[in-house]
Each structure stands twice: as C-alpha cells, then as structure tokens.
Design a protein around this motif. Structure first.
Motif, PDB file in Angstrom:
ATOM      1  N   ASP A  89      43.774  30.390  44.981  1.00 51.40           N
ATOM      2  CA  ASP A  89      44.895  30.361  45.796  1.00 51.40           C
ATOM      3  C   ASP A  89      45.236  31.773  46.293  1.00 51.40           C
ATOM      4  OD1 ASP A  89      47.616  30.342  46.485  1.00 51.40           O
ATOM      5  OD2 ASP A  89      48.472  29.975  44.556  1.00 51.40           O
ATOM      6  N   ILE A  90      45.316  31.971  47.667  1.00 51.97           N
ATOM      7  CA  ILE A  90      45.565  33.093  48.273  1.00 51.97           C
ATOM      8  C   ILE A  90      47.128  33.316  48.651  1.00 51.97           C
ATOM      9  CG2 ILE A  90      45.211  34.753  50.260  1.00 51.97           C
ATOM     10  CD1 ILE A  90      42.111  33.648  50.137  1.00 51.97           C
ATOM     11  N   SER A  91      48.003  33.829  48.141  1.00 51.52           N
ATOM     12  CA  SER A  91      49.303  33.991  48.337  1.00 51.52           C
ATOM     13  C   SER A  91      50.093  35.014  49.212  1.00 51.52           C
ATOM     14  CB  SER A  91      50.151  33.930  47.061  1.00 51.52           C
ATOM     15  OG  SER A  91      49.776  35.292  46.391  1.00 51.52           O
ATOM     16  N   GLU A  92      48.972  36.058  49.453  1.00 52.80           N
ATOM     17  CA  GLU A  92      49.634  36.957  50.283  1.00 52.80           C
ATOM     18  C   GLU A  92      48.577  37.711  51.198  1.00 52.80           C
ATOM     19  OE1 GLU A  92      52.786  38.112  50.630  1.00 52.80           O
ATOM     20  OE2 GLU A  92      53.423  36.541  49.433  1.00 52.80           O
ATOM     21  N   VAL A  93      48.741  37.997  52.436  1.00 53.06           N
ATOM     22  CA  VAL A  93      47.915  38.404  53.297  1.00 53.06           C
ATOM     23  C   VAL A  93      48.728  39.717  54.000  1.00 53.06           C
ATOM     24  CG1 VAL A  93      46.514  38.393  55.163  1.00 53.06           C
ATOM     25  CG2 VAL A  93      46.682  36.498  53.589  1.00 53.06           C
ATOM     26  N   ALA A  94      48.193  40.828  54.086  1.00 57.54           N
ATOM     27  CA  ALA A  94      48.940  42.013  54.763  1.00 57.54           C
ATOM     28  C   ALA A  94      47.875  42.962  55.396  1.00 57.54           C
ATOM     29  CB  ALA A  94      49.715  42.791  53.756  1.00 57.54           C
ATOM     30  N   LEU A 107      44.222  43.115  53.557  1.00 62.61           N
ATOM     31  CA  LEU A 107      44.593  42.880  52.182  1.00 62.61           C
ATOM     32  C   LEU A 107      45.116  41.565  51.775  1.00 62.61           C
ATOM     33  CD1 LEU A 107      46.284  46.277  51.639  1.00 62.61           C
ATOM     34  CD2 LEU A 107      44.573  45.781  50.084  1.00 62.61           C
ATOM     35  N   ILE A 108      44.216  40.859  50.831  1.00 57.21           N
ATOM     36  CA  ILE A 108      44.614  39.417  50.239  1.00 57.21           C
ATOM     37  C   ILE A 108      44.685  39.525  48.928  1.00 57.21           C
ATOM     38  CG2 ILE A 108      43.379  38.527  52.264  1.00 57.21           C
ATOM     39  CD1 ILE A 108      41.226  37.643  50.430  1.00 57.21           C
ATOM     40  N   GLY A 109      45.882  38.816  48.149  1.00 56.58           N
ATOM     41  CA  GLY A 109      45.904  38.887  47.082  1.00 56.58           C
ATOM     42  C   GLY A 109      46.359  37.530  46.585  1.00 56.58           C
ATOM     43  N   GLY A 110      46.180  37.082  45.404  1.00 53.84           N
ATOM     44  CA  GLY A 110      46.550  35.649  44.909  1.00 53.84           C
ATOM     45  C   GLY A 110      45.958  35.456  43.571  1.00 53.84           C
ATOM     46  N   ASP A 111      45.136  34.369  43.325  1.00 56.33           N
ATOM     47  CA  ASP A 111      44.786  33.824  42.149  1.00 56.33           C
ATOM     48  C   ASP A 111      43.440  33.400  42.206  1.00 56.33           C
ATOM     49  OD1 ASP A 111      44.181  32.821  39.535  1.00 56.33           O
ATOM     50  OD2 ASP A 111      45.749  31.224  39.627  1.00 56.33           O
ATOM     51  N   VAL A 162      35.932  39.606  40.970  1.00 55.78           N
ATOM     52  CA  VAL A 162      37.058  40.468  41.475  1.00 55.78           C
ATOM     53  C   VAL A 162      38.224  39.832  40.616  1.00 55.78           C
ATOM     54  CG1 VAL A 162      36.138  40.498  43.844  1.00 55.78           C
ATOM     55  CG2 VAL A 162      37.733  38.558  43.266  1.00 55.78           C
ATOM     56  N   GLY A 163      39.298  40.789  40.886  1.00 59.17           N
ATOM     57  CA  GLY A 163      40.523  40.564  39.917  1.00 59.17           C
ATOM     58  C   GLY A 163      41.603  40.339  40.823  1.00 59.17           C
ATOM     59  N   ASN A 164      41.514  39.342  41.854  1.00 62.21           N
ATOM     60  CA  ASN A 164      42.824  38.666  42.420  1.00 62.21           C
ATOM     61  C   ASN A 164      43.401  39.548  43.602  1.00 62.21           C
ATOM     62  OD1 ASN A 164      43.296  36.567  40.221  1.00 62.21           O
ATOM     63  ND2 ASN A 164      43.660  38.317  38.929  1.00 62.21           N
ATOM     64  N   ILE A 165      42.507  40.543  43.909  1.00 57.49           N
ATOM     65  CA  ILE A 165      42.743  41.234  45.210  1.00 57.49           C
ATOM     66  C   ILE A 165      41.652  42.006  45.807  1.00 57.49           C
ATOM     67  CG2 ILE A 165      43.617  43.466  43.750  1.00 57.49           C
ATOM     68  CD1 ILE A 165      45.528  43.897  46.078  1.00 57.49           C
ATOM     69  N   ASN A 193      46.004  38.833  35.828  1.00 53.02           N
ATOM     70  CA  ASN A 193      46.614  37.577  36.421  1.00 53.02           C
ATOM     71  C   ASN A 193      46.858  37.723  37.538  1.00 53.02           C
ATOM     72  OD1 ASN A 193      47.711  34.785  35.839  1.00 53.02           O
ATOM     73  ND2 ASN A 193      48.685  35.404  33.954  1.00 53.02           N
ATOM     74  N   PHE A 194      47.436  36.685  38.222  1.00 58.12           N
ATOM     75  CA  PHE A 194      47.481  36.725  39.710  1.00 58.12           C
ATOM     76  C   PHE A 194      48.700  37.212  40.194  1.00 58.12           C
ATOM     77  CE2 PHE A 194      50.051  32.909  38.376  1.00 58.12           C
ATOM     78  CZ  PHE A 194      51.326  33.006  39.055  1.00 58.12           C
ATOM     79  N   LEU A 195      48.513  37.571  41.611  1.00 54.38           N
ATOM     80  CA  LEU A 195      49.438  38.539  42.350  1.00 54.38           C
ATOM     81  C   LEU A 195      50.347  37.508  43.090  1.00 54.38           C
ATOM     82  CD1 LEU A 195      47.307  40.814  42.113  1.00 54.38           C
ATOM     83  CD2 LEU A 195      47.918  41.656  44.538  1.00 54.38           C
ATOM     84  N   SER A 196      51.526  37.871  43.005  1.00 54.73           N
ATOM     85  CA  SER A 196      52.729  37.090  43.790  1.00 54.73           C
ATOM     86  C   SER A 196      52.892  37.614  45.054  1.00 54.73           C
ATOM     87  CB  SER A 196      53.827  36.731  42.887  1.00 54.73           C
ATOM     88  OG  SER A 196      53.802  36.434  41.529  1.00 54.73           O
TER      89      SER A 196
END
Length: 298
Positions: free
Chosen positions: A29-34, A42-46, A55-58, A79-82
């Motif tokens: 689950d990729i919830s954010e891209v910037a 940068l990509i963050g998620g679960d 890796v650790g969610n980012i 745990n995951f990034l929102s």
C-alpha cells in the motif's frame, strides 16, 4: 501492462516507460507520493520490502525511478505511514501509525532531515496517543499554514500527555498550540484529511457528526483560529469524506458517499471553497469494485 509501485505518466496519460519499475510484494500500500526540492520522489505507505531489500515503509527514488541509496532512513518506521510533507527547507514531516522511527521513540509524527535521518530538533515528546488502542496513535493527515505551523488530523485523543480533539496544531518544533482546539463529535471522530487554503481558512474531511457544537458531517469549514467559518455551507451535505485536494477549479473530494446535498455524486465530487457543489464535475456512475465492497480512494 502490469505495474507495481510507482508509475509516471505523460500529460496525455500514457505511461513513461523510461521510468524504472520497482518490485514490491503483493498487497503493498503506497499511500503518499511527494517530490522534494531536487525532484526526487518520496513514497510512503505500508511496505517492508522494496526491490528485494528490507525497508521501513518509506523510500526515496531518483528522478529516473531507481532507489536513492543515499537516503539514510535506516530501519524506517515500525508501522505504516499515512502522510508525508516535504518542507521548503527540504526536511520531511511524516505521520502515521508508527511509534518508532529508526530507533527513536516517535509516536505518530516525526521530522526527518533531507538525508533521511531523524531531526532531533523536532520533539513531539510522548506524541499522539489513542487510549482505546494504545499501540496505534491513529494519525492520518497533515497540512502546513503560512506560518509553518502543522495541522494534524486523526482519531487520537491526546498529544504529549495532554487531552486533545481529533485536530491539533503544532509549532514547527512540535509544541502544541493549545489556543487551537476545535471540538468534534462523537468523542472518537476521525479526521481523515486537512486542507489549509491560501487565505488560511481550513477545510476538514472525516467521519464526524458535529464540530464546535454545530451539526456537521463529512466536511467542516473552519477559520484559522479553529472557529466555524461563517462563509462555509455547514451541515449534513455529505458523509465520510477522506480526501481533500485543491485544484484550479475548486476542491476535489472523495470518500464513502453517494450524494452531496441530495445530488448524486458517487464517491467523488468537486466543491467550491465555501461548500457549493460544482454542477459541471460529475463522474456519473463513479468507481466500481467487487460486489459488497466500496471503492477506497486515497
């Protein structure tokens, strides 16, 4: 074409095949891209694996889509990034369900230096806390105002040991602004997304039935001090909105709704800054998923 991870599209919607493809596990689950100031991604998620490496969610990608191995995030989050925000100085704000970042105790929110290491000058203390489930701080979204203050939304009920509502404002160093205290109902409401407009008025999306004593569902309009915005059409126009995105024509909203103010709008609509429905933006039947499910739009 099957793709995983992040793809880049041309302005006409075609896939840019020169952008490197990433190998991610199923159910990532990729919830954010910037983009940062150097056009790195940068990509963050679960996700706990990226191109075969733990890796650790980012992670950060170079402009060509390959992983930037100079981004020294270490173990990442537990745990995951929102949500994540790249600040004008290149630092990175992250929030989510984590309680630890690269060995540092950070509950729900942290700031990283441009190289990925934890910024110790941003100190949230004990951070966000959700008393019904202490292992999950329930932090969902962030936004910056023009003074660099950070609005944070979620389903938490305290910050650094002080009881709060579901929307707080922090200084650039992580200190809570106690003068900003909008009240959401019921007690465990959810603020899914926050938008600060150019005039510094605030729009809040979520699952709630009241704000500051007024009956409001789905979206609320606030002034910069947290009071109700008298220009916004407050009320029960829509239920459970989880996305606010300002575009050149207004505010795009998405969530688990099928009408807006009694007009059919299935899961997505556009409104103006004061809550009026854009009659020309209509996705028709909307998004479809399997029987018995509703679409989830980030």
């Amino acid at each position: 074409h099957p793709y995983t991870g992040v793809v880049r599209l041309f302005p006409n919607g075609l896939v840019d095949t020169t952008f490197a493809q990433q190998a991610l596990p199923d159910y990532t689950d990729i919830s954010e891209v910037a983009l940062d100031t150097e056009q790195r991604i940068l990509i963050g998620g679960d996700f706990t694996e990226f191109d075969g490496s733990p890796v650790g969610n980012i992670v950060r990608l170079l402009p060509d889509g390959t992983r930037d191995l100079t981004f020294a995030i270490g173990s990442g989050t537990n745990n995951f990034l929102s949500d994540l925000l790249v600040l004008p100085d290149g630092k990175i704000l992250i929030c989510g369900e984590f309680t630890e970042v690269s060995g540092y105790s950070r509950s729900g929110i942290a700031r990283l230096l441009p190289d990925g290491t934890v910024d110790e000058s941003f100190d949230p203390g004990s951070g966000f806390f959700y008393s019904p489930d202490p292992d999950y701080p329930n932090v969902y979204s962030m936004a910056l105002d023009m003074e660099g203050r950070i609005l944070v939304g979620g389903a938490f009920d305290s910050y650094n040991g002080v009881s709060t509502g579901q929307l707080v404002r922090l200084s650039p160093y992580g200190v809570q602004d106690l003068s900003f205290a909008p009240v959401f109902e019921p007690e465990y409401s959810h603020v899914w997304d926050v938008l600060v407009m150019d005039d510094q008025r605030i729009r809040v999306a979520g699952y709630f039935t009241g704000v500051n004593g007024s009956e409001v569902t789905g979206i609320a309009g606030l002034l910069a001090d947290g009071a109700m915005d008298p220009l916004y059409v407050q009320g029960s126009l829509v239920d459970n909105v989880n996305v606010l995105l300002q575009d050149g024509e207004g505010i795009l909203i998405a969530g688990w709704f099928e009408t807006y103010g009694g007009v059919e709008r299935r899961y997505m609509a556009r409104i103006d800054a004061n809550g009026g429905l854009d009659p020309d933006f209509d996705v028709g039947p909307g998004f479809a998923v399997g029987t018995g499910f509703q679409p989830y739009i980030h």
